[in-house]
Every structure is written in structure tokens, then in C-alpha cells.
Motif scaffolding. Sequence first.
Motif, PDB file in Angstrom:
ATOM      1  N   CYS A 187      57.422  42.718  35.339  1.00 40.50           N
ATOM      2  CA  CYS A 187      56.055  43.014  35.774  1.00 40.50           C
ATOM      3  C   CYS A 187      55.680  44.465  35.458  1.00 40.50           C
ATOM      4  O   CYS A 187      56.345  45.409  35.892  1.00 40.50           O
ATOM      5  CB  CYS A 187      55.950  42.758  37.278  1.00 40.50           C
ATOM      6  SG  CYS A 187      54.304  43.062  37.901  1.00 40.50           S
ATOM      7  N   PRO A 188      54.568  44.667  34.716  1.00 41.92           N
ATOM      8  CA  PRO A 188      54.181  46.047  34.383  1.00 41.92           C
ATOM      9  C   PRO A 188      53.893  46.897  35.619  1.00 41.92           C
ATOM     10  O   PRO A 188      54.012  48.119  35.581  1.00 41.92           O
ATOM     11  CB  PRO A 188      52.911  45.874  33.542  1.00 41.92           C
ATOM     12  CG  PRO A 188      52.510  44.455  33.659  1.00 41.92           C
ATOM     13  CD  PRO A 188      53.684  43.661  34.128  1.00 41.92           C
ATOM     14  N   TYR A 189      53.546  46.244  36.731  1.00 45.04           N
ATOM     15  CA  TYR A 189      53.234  46.978  37.966  1.00 45.04           C
ATOM     16  C   TYR A 189      54.491  47.577  38.610  1.00 45.04           C
ATOM     17  O   TYR A 189      54.385  48.338  39.563  1.00 45.04           O
ATOM     18  CB  TYR A 189      52.534  46.068  38.982  1.00 45.04           C
ATOM     19  CG  TYR A 189      51.116  45.712  38.584  1.00 45.04           C
ATOM     20  CD1 TYR A 189      50.036  46.349  39.179  1.00 45.04           C
ATOM     21  CD2 TYR A 189      50.871  44.742  37.611  1.00 45.04           C
ATOM     22  CE1 TYR A 189      48.732  46.038  38.824  1.00 45.04           C
ATOM     23  CE2 TYR A 189      49.567  44.422  37.250  1.00 45.04           C
ATOM     24  CZ  TYR A 189      48.496  45.073  37.860  1.00 45.04           C
ATOM     25  OH  TYR A 189      47.211  44.760  37.503  1.00 45.04           O
ATOM     26  N   TYR A 190      55.672  47.189  38.130  1.00 41.60           N
ATOM     27  CA  TYR A 190      56.910  47.787  38.652  1.00 41.60           C
ATOM     28  C   TYR A 190      57.590  48.685  37.629  1.00 41.60           C
ATOM     29  O   TYR A 190      58.774  48.986  37.760  1.00 41.60           O
ATOM     30  CB  TYR A 190      57.864  46.712  39.213  1.00 41.60           C
ATOM     31  CG  TYR A 190      57.460  46.356  40.635  1.00 41.60           C
ATOM     32  CD1 TYR A 190      57.576  47.290  41.651  1.00 41.60           C
ATOM     33  CD2 TYR A 190      56.906  45.114  40.937  1.00 41.60           C
ATOM     34  CE1 TYR A 190      57.165  47.012  42.950  1.00 41.60           C
ATOM     35  CE2 TYR A 190      56.489  44.819  42.224  1.00 41.60           C
ATOM     36  CZ  TYR A 190      56.622  45.775  43.227  1.00 41.60           C
ATOM     37  OH  TYR A 190      56.205  45.504  44.506  1.00 41.60           O
ATOM     38  N   LYS A 191      56.819  49.168  36.671  1.00 42.79           N
ATOM     39  CA  LYS A 191      57.409  50.119  35.712  1.00 42.79           C
ATOM     40  C   LYS A 191      57.899  51.366  36.471  1.00 42.79           C
ATOM     41  O   LYS A 191      58.965  51.910  36.172  1.00 42.79           O
ATOM     42  CB  LYS A 191      56.381  50.507  34.646  1.00 42.79           C
ATOM     43  CG  LYS A 191      56.997  51.411  33.603  1.00 42.79           C
ATOM     44  CD  LYS A 191      56.091  51.733  32.454  1.00 42.79           C
ATOM     45  CE  LYS A 191      56.913  52.545  31.441  1.00 42.79           C
ATOM     46  NZ  LYS A 191      56.101  53.417  30.648  1.00 42.79           N
ATOM     47  N   PHE A 192      57.128  51.802  37.466  1.00 47.32           N
ATOM     48  CA  PHE A 192      57.537  53.014  38.192  1.00 47.32           C
ATOM     49  C   PHE A 192      58.900  52.828  38.853  1.00 47.32           C
ATOM     50  O   PHE A 192      59.693  53.763  38.937  1.00 47.32           O
ATOM     51  CB  PHE A 192      56.474  53.440  39.220  1.00 47.32           C
ATOM     52  CG  PHE A 192      56.428  52.608  40.481  1.00 47.32           C
ATOM     53  CD1 PHE A 192      55.733  51.415  40.535  1.00 47.32           C
ATOM     54  CD2 PHE A 192      57.077  53.040  41.633  1.00 47.32           C
ATOM     55  CE1 PHE A 192      55.695  50.654  41.709  1.00 47.32           C
ATOM     56  CE2 PHE A 192      57.044  52.291  42.813  1.00 47.32           C
ATOM     57  CZ  PHE A 192      56.352  51.090  42.837  1.00 47.32           C
ATOM     58  N   THR A 193      59.200  51.609  39.286  1.00 50.23           N
ATOM     59  CA  THR A 193      60.503  51.336  39.912  1.00 50.23           C
ATOM     60  C   THR A 193      61.599  51.312  38.846  1.00 50.23           C
ATOM     61  O   THR A 193      62.670  51.901  39.021  1.00 50.23           O
ATOM     62  CB  THR A 193      60.470  49.975  40.651  1.00 50.23           C
ATOM     63  OG1 THR A 193      59.390  50.004  41.575  1.00 50.23           O
ATOM     64  CG2 THR A 193      61.772  49.701  41.389  1.00 50.23           C
TER      65      THR A 193
END
Length: 525
Positions: A187-193
Motif C-alpha cells: 500500500c502506497p499509504y504505508y511507504k512512511f512505515t
Amino acid sequence: MDRTKKIFSHIITSGSLYFSKSKFPHSEAGQLPKQIEINRPIIIIGSGYGAAVAALRLCEAGKKVVILEMGINWKESGIPYSGLLKPGRSAAWLKRKTIAPFMNIFPLKPFTGALDKFNFKNIDVWVGRGVGGGSIVNGGMAVVPKESYFKEVFPKLDAEKFYNFYFPLVNKELKVNGIEEQFVKDCPYYKFTRVGEAEAHKAGFKTVRVPNVYDFKYMEREYKKEVPRSALNTEVIYGNNHGKNSLDKTYLAKALATGNLEILDLHCVDMITGNEDKSYCLKVRQIDTSGKTVADKTFRCDKLVLGAGTMGTLKLLLSAQDKNNFPLDNTVGKNWGNNGNFMTGRNWVRPLSGGTGALQSTIPVGGVDNWEDSEHSFFTEIAPLPMGVDVATALYLMINRVDKKGSVTYDKVQNRLVLDWNESHTVRMKANADYFVRKMNRANGGTRSHLLFKNGFGANICYHPLGGCVLGESTNVYGKLKEHDNLYVIDGSLIPGTIGVNPFMTITAIAEYCIENLIAQGEFE
Ligand code: FAE
């Protein structure tokens, strides 16, 4: 019959409010009476974790319970929560500007919003307002403390029972679940993780996956655009319209289903007075959503439970002591801590390869666990920073040990709490932040985040106020306040300033333990 009982004997109500014309005559002919008196057997102040657990277990035991909550009942009101990038009515408690830890560039029309902030001299403390308390605004991270640290903090509690019974129980009641690893990977929304974890590993740190009360199956559907977006639409500290299992969907919903719970929202308790017959009177302001008083009420109850959160409970107790000679043990206000909260961050994180990502889920699922390092013992959340553009910045909410506790007193002139807390309380936390950021930058590049915080260190940011009315010190071993027969404290103030991880799992477990034993001892008969 003593005086207090006489006053209330004629106005015992069963759900509706009574105007007591004889005691409070009209100030001007034709005007409505200003005061309303209500009698109830058990009143709980607040509707956060401790309060919600107490309400459910008392209602299940067949007791009629009233909750007085100063915030709004968001679920009933139908007013939507707002996201970080478009703050609206839920964004702040009666403020003209947003009150997030940073980027407060948004003007607001004062409204009884979901997020509030206490400004002390050297630290700001954020709290939730509304039916559900902090569960409305928090990040949902559901972390069970390390057993060794739990034992250190609560040497007198039966840790085995907590780890075999209370923690599994609250895990179930709060609907805690884990994210699928494949989703984190894709998921691109968890790149920060992913970036945060990869960089931590490269720097030699250990990472852990963190469970949450946000429904990750819902989030997967959000991502596929099958349902309205919430965590993937910058919603969190001003409330989540979907996905998050806040207390209004768990404990409080279950308590309401018994038919024994009445929740009065927009009811702010200003003062507690003890009566001769050991019951209590509460001075309460009913307000509208602009904060204006619409009615002054006096509630009387035989049993009072304080679940107003650490700062709310301390304000009620210490102001009552100051103004009414309310008896309190001299430990009340002492042993306060910020749970070791310390924010820091890094700029220039992978600036040439998309940084930490423009799209970020608001629900954190990763952490760096450095607790076992005796020299630099900390846990840090790899926190989201959903700004809508890639700012190549990593944000961390660290949780450290609290070597030096603070204390809380009451200033009657300004009608506010005063917190004895300064740089000396956070020296070790700052050293840990410095160590962590340096090690991360050496291994991965990047700079200490001067763009987010002065000198890159947010020592003054506290999301986890704990203590001040510590279990077994200011109360008996089950939360019954010393010097009182009918007053119980059940919230974060029972935890002595530190628990080493995000605290609501512990607050909820301690609440289950307290209320179970208080009921078993016949305290609410
Ligand atoms: P709390 O939830 O604070 O509820 C107290 C309630 O009492 C509130 O609804 C108040 O409006 C109400 N109240 C106070 N005074 C009065 C009064 N005089 N009259 C009537 N009502 C009153 O109490 N913890 C975690 O474990 N995981 C997280 O991810 C996490 N993230 C957080 C993020 C943010 C932004 C914040 C602010 C906190 C976060 N926390 C997190 C902390 C957690 O929400 C907090 O420890 C608990 O909510 C505290 O629970 P209490 O039962 O003590």
C-alpha cells in the motif's frame, strides 16, 4: 433525614429533569428558573477508557448509571469529523485556530471540538473531548506493556492475572486487530512505515508491528475505494468518520444496550462538594456547542466515579480541595508523568526517491523497540505526517522511562492547574532522541528536523498524561479515593506517570481490575 437529602428528596427523578421552583426562585418575573436539581444513585464524570469500563460493568450488574461528559456526543449529533488538511468543527475545543502539534495555520469558528490542549509553562498536554474521550482523537495504537516494566511500575498487582485475563479481555472488548503484512508491503499509504523500518534496520534497531483498534479490513476496502475513506483521508486527531473502533462503538455501545446507562453530553462538571451524609453534589454547566451556558444544574449522587482523564480528574479534586476543603490524601497531584513522550523527526529523508510519501495513512503500525538497551531505553512510534505532499520528513513519537516525576497543583486565582515540570524532567529523553536521530542519520542520511521543532526536539508535546492519583497511593488498591467512602477514581491518573508504551490498553485493563473488585466488595450496593 439530613439537610442534603431533604433538599433532594422531593426531586428524585427517573429520566427527566425537574425544575425546583421553591429553592431557586425566578430572578425576574416570567423567566425560567436558573437552577435544575437532579438526583441519581451513581454518576460517572467523563466517558473515556476508565469511565466506559466502569459504566459497562456497573450496568451489567444491574445498576442505573449516569455519565456526565463535557464534550459532544459526536455519534448522536451527526456532525462529521474533519481531516487534518481541512479542519472543521471537530478540530479544537472552543478555539479560533487549530491546535495540532504543528502547522496551525487554519482559522476556526469556536465550537466544542474533539481535541483540546492544556498549555503549561514547559509542556502542552493534548486530550480528547466528546463521548468516548481520548478514543475519539487518538491513533488507536493498542500496545500491551512489557511484562517486566508493568511489574516494575505496579509491583503490588498480580501481573499473571493481568497478562492472562485483563489484557486479553480488553483486547477483545476494544476490537484490537493487526494489519496484514502484505498490505503494509503493497500500500502506497504505508511507504512512511516501510521507509522508517528499513532505515531503522540499517541503523541497527529492532522494529515491531503495532496492533490497533482501527479495523484494518475496513482500511483495505478504503484503499480499493469500496467504502468511504477515513484513515486514508487524513482523519485521526480530529476524529475518524469510519474505521476506528472508538469507545462509543465498543464499551459505551454495550453499556447503553443494557438500558441502564444515560449519557448527558455537553455537561461540564465544575465543582464537587461532599455532603454530610457522605453523598456528593456536583455543580454542572450544560453548554451549547459555542460553549455558552444553557442551564446550571446541581446533581446529587450516592456514589461518584471520576473518569475525567488525568488532567480532568486532578482539576476536579484539587480545585474542590482548594475551594471546599474537600479532604484529599497529600499524595494527590504527585507522581505525575508525561509517559516519557518526546517527539522528534528527521528532514531530508530519501529526498531523491520519493521521501516518506505524499500519501500517508493516519494509523501508525510500526515502532522501533529499543527498550532493552539500558543506556538508551526507549520505544518509538514511526508516526505518520500526512501533509498531502511529500515532505521527505520522518516523525517519531518516542516513549521513554520517566526518571523524575512532576507534580500538579491548583491555582485558585486563575482557576487552572499548575504543573511542576521543566527541562530537568526530560534530560534523559532528549539524550535518547539525540542518540536515535544521530544513529539514523549516520546510517541513512537526513538531518535532525529543525523544520518541525525548535532544534529538532519536541520535549513539550504530551499525548499521554498519567498519574497524580496513583493506585494504592492516593486510592486503595482498587481505586477508592482515600479519605472518602463513596468516591472512586478510574482513569489514567491511577498510573504513576509512566507505562513504557501507549497507555490506553493499560488504563482499560486497570479499570477492569478496579471495577470488578469494587463491585465484588459490595461498594455499589
Ligand atoms: P480520557 O480518555 O481522557 O477521557 C476523559 C473524558 O472526561 C473526556 O471525554 C473529557 O471531555 C471528560 N471530562 C474531563 N473533565 C470533565 C468535566 N469536568 N466534566 C465532564 N467531563 C469531563 O480519559 N493512547 C494509546 O494507547 N494509543 C494511541 O495511539 C494514542 N494516541 C493518542 C493521540 C492523541 C492525539 C492523544 C491526545 C492521545 C493519545 N493516546 C493514545 C492517549 C489516550 O487517548 C489517553 O491515554 C486515554 O484516552 C486516557 O483515558 P482516560 O480514561 O484517562
